[in-house]
Design a protein around this motif. Structure first.
Motif, PDB file in Angstrom:
ATOM      1  N   ALA A 164       0.836  -1.203   0.000  1.00  0.00           N
ATOM      2  CA  ALA A 164       0.000   0.000   0.000  1.00  0.00           C
ATOM      3  C   ALA A 164       0.870   1.253   0.000  1.00  0.00           C
ATOM      4  N   ASP A 165       1.952   1.231   0.758  1.00  0.00           N
ATOM      5  CA  ASP A 165       2.847   2.394   0.829  1.00  0.00           C
ATOM      6  C   ASP A 165       3.479   2.708  -0.526  1.00  0.00           C
ATOM      7  N   VAL A 166       3.981   1.683  -1.222  1.00  0.00           N
ATOM      8  CA  VAL A 166       4.650   1.959  -2.502  1.00  0.00           C
ATOM      9  C   VAL A 166       3.644   2.411  -3.550  1.00  0.00           C
ATOM     10  N   ALA A 167       2.405   1.891  -3.462  1.00  0.00           N
ATOM     11  CA  ALA A 167       1.371   2.353  -4.393  1.00  0.00           C
ATOM     12  C   ALA A 167       1.019   3.811  -4.124  1.00  0.00           C
ATOM     13  N   MET A 168       0.927   4.184  -2.849  1.00  0.00           N
ATOM     14  CA  MET A 168       0.621   5.578  -2.527  1.00  0.00           C
ATOM     15  C   MET A 168       1.766   6.498  -2.955  1.00  0.00           C
ATOM     16  N   LYS A 169       2.998   6.065  -2.749  1.00  0.00           N
ATOM     17  CA  LYS A 169       4.134   6.887  -3.188  1.00  0.00           C
ATOM     18  C   LYS A 169       4.091   7.102  -4.694  1.00  0.00           C
ATOM     19  N   ARG A 170       3.730   6.043  -5.429  1.00  0.00           N
ATOM     20  CA  ARG A 170       3.621   6.146  -6.881  1.00  0.00           C
ATOM     21  C   ARG A 170       2.576   7.200  -7.263  1.00  0.00           C
ATOM     22  N   VAL A 171       1.467   7.211  -6.540  1.00  0.00           N
ATOM     23  CA  VAL A 171       0.424   8.191  -6.837  1.00  0.00           C
ATOM     24  C   VAL A 171       0.915   9.598  -6.524  1.00  0.00           C
ATOM     25  N   ILE A 172       1.505   9.778  -5.377  1.00  0.00           N
ATOM     26  CA  ILE A 172       1.987  11.105  -4.982  1.00  0.00           C
ATOM     27  C   ILE A 172       3.000  11.629  -5.993  1.00  0.00           C
ATOM     28  N   ASP A 173       3.848  10.735  -6.496  1.00  0.00           N
ATOM     29  CA  ASP A 173       4.830  11.138  -7.512  1.00  0.00           C
ATOM     30  C   ASP A 173       4.162  11.438  -8.855  1.00  0.00           C
ATOM     31  N   THR A 174       3.025  10.783  -9.136  1.00  0.00           N
ATOM     32  CA  THR A 174       2.366  10.899 -10.436  1.00  0.00           C
ATOM     33  C   THR A 174       1.454  12.115 -10.530  1.00  0.00           C
ATOM     34  N   VAL A 175       0.778  12.429  -9.441  1.00  0.00           N
ATOM     35  CA  VAL A 175      -0.226  13.492  -9.470  1.00  0.00           C
ATOM     36  C   VAL A 175       0.421  14.845  -9.764  1.00  0.00           C
ATOM     37  N   GLN A 176      -0.084  15.475 -10.791  1.00  0.00           N
ATOM     38  CA  GLN A 176       0.299  16.855 -11.116  1.00  0.00           C
ATOM     39  C   GLN A 176      -0.684  17.388 -12.160  1.00  0.00           C
ATOM     40  N   ALA A 177      -0.705  18.679 -12.332  1.00  0.00           N
ATOM     41  CA  ALA A 177      -1.597  19.287 -13.319  1.00  0.00           C
ATOM     42  C   ALA A 177      -1.338  18.691 -14.697  1.00  0.00           C
ATOM     43  N   GLY A 178      -2.412  18.365 -15.416  1.00  0.00           N
ATOM     44  CA  GLY A 178      -2.304  17.827 -16.763  1.00  0.00           C
ATOM     45  C   GLY A 178      -2.370  16.317 -16.842  1.00  0.00           C
ATOM     46  N   VAL A 179      -2.133  15.613 -15.736  1.00  0.00           N
ATOM     47  CA  VAL A 179      -2.199  14.151 -15.740  1.00  0.00           C
ATOM     48  C   VAL A 179      -3.662  13.719 -15.697  1.00  0.00           C
ATOM     49  N   ARG A 180      -4.032  12.780 -16.545  1.00  0.00           N
ATOM     50  CA  ARG A 180      -5.414  12.305 -16.571  1.00  0.00           C
ATOM     51  C   ARG A 180      -5.715  11.433 -15.343  1.00  0.00           C
ATOM     52  N   GLU A 181      -6.943  11.541 -14.867  1.00  0.00           N
ATOM     53  CA  GLU A 181      -7.349  10.718 -13.734  1.00  0.00           C
ATOM     54  C   GLU A 181      -7.167   9.233 -14.030  1.00  0.00           C
ATOM     55  N   CYS A 182      -7.512   8.803 -15.223  1.00  0.00           N
ATOM     56  CA  CYS A 182      -7.395   7.391 -15.575  1.00  0.00           C
ATOM     57  C   CYS A 182      -5.939   6.923 -15.568  1.00  0.00           C
ATOM     58  N   ASP A 183      -5.005   7.833 -15.868  1.00  0.00           N
ATOM     59  CA  ASP A 183      -3.592   7.460 -15.821  1.00  0.00           C
ATOM     60  C   ASP A 183      -3.105   7.318 -14.384  1.00  0.00           C
ATOM     61  N   ILE A 184      -3.707   8.080 -13.472  1.00  0.00           N
ATOM     62  CA  ILE A 184      -3.404   7.892 -12.049  1.00  0.00           C
ATOM     63  C   ILE A 184      -3.897   6.516 -11.608  1.00  0.00           C
ATOM     64  N   ALA A 185      -5.110   6.167 -12.010  1.00  0.00           N
ATOM     65  CA  ALA A 185      -5.663   4.856 -11.663  1.00  0.00           C
ATOM     66  C   ALA A 185      -4.798   3.737 -12.232  1.00  0.00           C
ATOM     67  N   ALA A 186      -4.328   3.910 -13.463  1.00  0.00           N
ATOM     68  CA  ALA A 186      -3.479   2.894 -14.090  1.00  0.00           C
ATOM     69  C   ALA A 186      -2.170   2.721 -13.313  1.00  0.00           C
ATOM     70  N   ALA A 187      -1.614   3.831 -12.843  1.00  0.00           N
ATOM     71  CA  ALA A 187      -0.378   3.764 -12.056  1.00  0.00           C
ATOM     72  C   ALA A 187      -0.606   3.010 -10.752  1.00  0.00           C
ATOM     73  N   ILE A 188      -1.775   3.219 -10.153  1.00  0.00           N
ATOM     74  CA  ILE A 188      -2.100   2.499  -8.920  1.00  0.00           C
ATOM     75  C   ILE A 188      -2.132   1.004  -9.170  1.00  0.00           C
ATOM     76  N   TYR A 189      -2.865   0.584 -10.197  1.00  0.00           N
ATOM     77  CA  TYR A 189      -2.975  -0.846 -10.485  1.00  0.00           C
ATOM     78  C   TYR A 189      -1.611  -1.458 -10.788  1.00  0.00           C
ATOM     79  N   HIS A 190      -0.815  -0.755 -11.564  1.00  0.00           N
ATOM     80  CA  HIS A 190       0.508  -1.283 -11.893  1.00  0.00           C
ATOM     81  C   HIS A 190       1.340  -1.497 -10.644  1.00  0.00           C
TER      82      HIS A 190
END
Length: 392
Positions: free
Chosen positions: A176-202
């Motif tokens: 759970a921690d590494v998935a959350m870190k991935r999200v925190i690193d991914t989230v920024q203006a311009g990133v699609r919500e679905c791409d955030i979800a994809a990063a979580i699943y990966h």
């Protein structure tokens, strides 16, 4: 054939003995388990096969449980359980989604084999995987048996985890921690919500360098912008704007044991009032966690949390925590104790909860949570992501 067992045989035997003891206490001769987590708990069975009828039968005078499922899933039962081949039974594919045949007739014949024709039979009436038609077919096929509701019989036993189970849940927490870190690193203006979800699943499945993860019990709750006040919203394919609130709950799943984690991420500068709210949420969460200790009740922990909120003039309607452990879709939470008012469940070492004191207050929502195991002296965090508001 390689066995994929994650616990010693003695642990499975202890679980079965506890279940049979409770069956005796309730006057139940035979227990039919339809819930995948309970089947996994007693046998180790793990396969994505529960969309067809599948049960585990526990009988007092039968040494091992009996798994019954679809013929093509018999091989998974052989691979993932400790059961003897005689205790792995499979019905032909002609029963699958048939309009004329019922797999529960096949199952009833096996119940008769272990003395169930006139027995007192416990079934999981409140389970996700015990359909009304299945119950009707079983009672029709066993007209001389007495059926009683044994929902959560195994669930209450599962509530206290063994040291081996907690060890696996520590790994789930790391996922759970590494998935959350991935999200925190991914989230920024311009990133699609679905791409955030994809990063979580990966990341959930890819896991860490040491071990990978399983599929989660449920999708991540990715609640963005106006949907941040909805606790269980879905993502869209919209890009994030320059200023937005992202509320996210995800999980790590290891050998079917699930640990949940939620955080709020703000793109842009949060308003002073939202920053203040985040600090209040963390304060109340920490007060609740510090109230955890063996011997206290769920209600007492809830009360301390609510006192902390009340000092700031805030009330929360919903419960603030629920137990987790073995999880299969559709939900990760166990359906037993809850950290809320009037729940007098006494905390014991080995219980695992997700303290989820999310605040949804009219036009604003914030989710900062902590999963923990009850220890001998207090609580053990199962995730290490800082309990704070993240700003990008």
């Amino acid at each position: 054939m390689i066995k994929e067992l994650h616990f010693e045989l003695t642990e499975f035997q202890a679980r079965l003995a506890a279940v049979k003891k409770e069956m005796t206490h309730r006057g139940i001769d035979i227990l039919i388990l339809s819930e995948p987590p309970n089947q996994n708990y007693l046998t180790g069975y793990n396969a994505y096969s529960f969309y067809t009828p599948q049960i585990v039968i526990v009988a007092h005078d039968h040494e091992e449980p009996i798994w019954v499922g679809r013929f093509m899933d018999r091989v998974s039962a052989s691979m993932t359980t400790y059961l003897a081949e005689d205790n792995i039974r499979a019905y032909p594919d002609t029963y699958v989604q048939s309009t004329t045949l019922s797999a529960y007739d096949f199952m009833a014949d096996i119940v008769k084999e272990v003395g169930g024709e006139k027995a007192r039979i416990g079934v999981e009436m409140g389970g996700y995987y015990y359909p009304a038609r299945g119950h009707a077919d079983l009672t029709r096929a066993l007209p001389n048996a007495e059926f009683v509701d044994a929902d959560l019989l195994v669930g209450w036993i599962r509530l206290v985890k063994s040291p081996a189970e907690v060890a696996i849940m520590r790994q789930a927490g790391q996922l759970a921690d590494v998935a959350m870190k991935r999200v925190i690193d991914t989230v920024q203006a311009g990133v699609r919500e679905c791409d955030i979800a994809a990063a979580i699943y990966h990341q959930q499945v890819s896991g860490t360098n040491e071990f990978g993860g399983d599929y989660p019990c449920c999708p991540p709750d990715l609640c963005v912008g106006e949907r941040s006040i909805a606790p269980h919203a879905a993502w869209t394919d919209d890009p994030l704007p320059d200023s937005i609130v992202v509320n996210l709950e995800l999980s790590g799943c290891r050998h079917r044991y699930q640990v949940n984690l939620a955080r709020t991420i703000v793109v842009g500068k949060p308003s002073p009032s939202f920053q203040d709210l985040s600090e209040i949420a963390v304060e109340a969460l920490n007060v609740g966690l510090e109230a955890v200790r063996p011997g206290r009740t769920c209600s007492e922990v809830d009360s301390e949390f609510r006192k902390a909120l009340a000092r700031h003039g805030i009330e929360k309607e919903s419960r603030i925590g629920y137990p987790t452990g073995i999880g299969f879709p559709p939900a990760s939470g166990e359906r037993t104790a809850s950290i809320r008012k009037a729940d007098e469940t006494v905390l014991k070492p080995g219980m695992v909860f997700h303290m989820m004191p999310g605040l949804w207050l009219g036009n604003v929502g914030i989710t900062i949570t902590q999963s923990f195991a009850v220890s001998d002296t207090g609580f053990e965090p199962l995730t290490t992501t800082p309990r704070k508001l993240f700003v990008k």
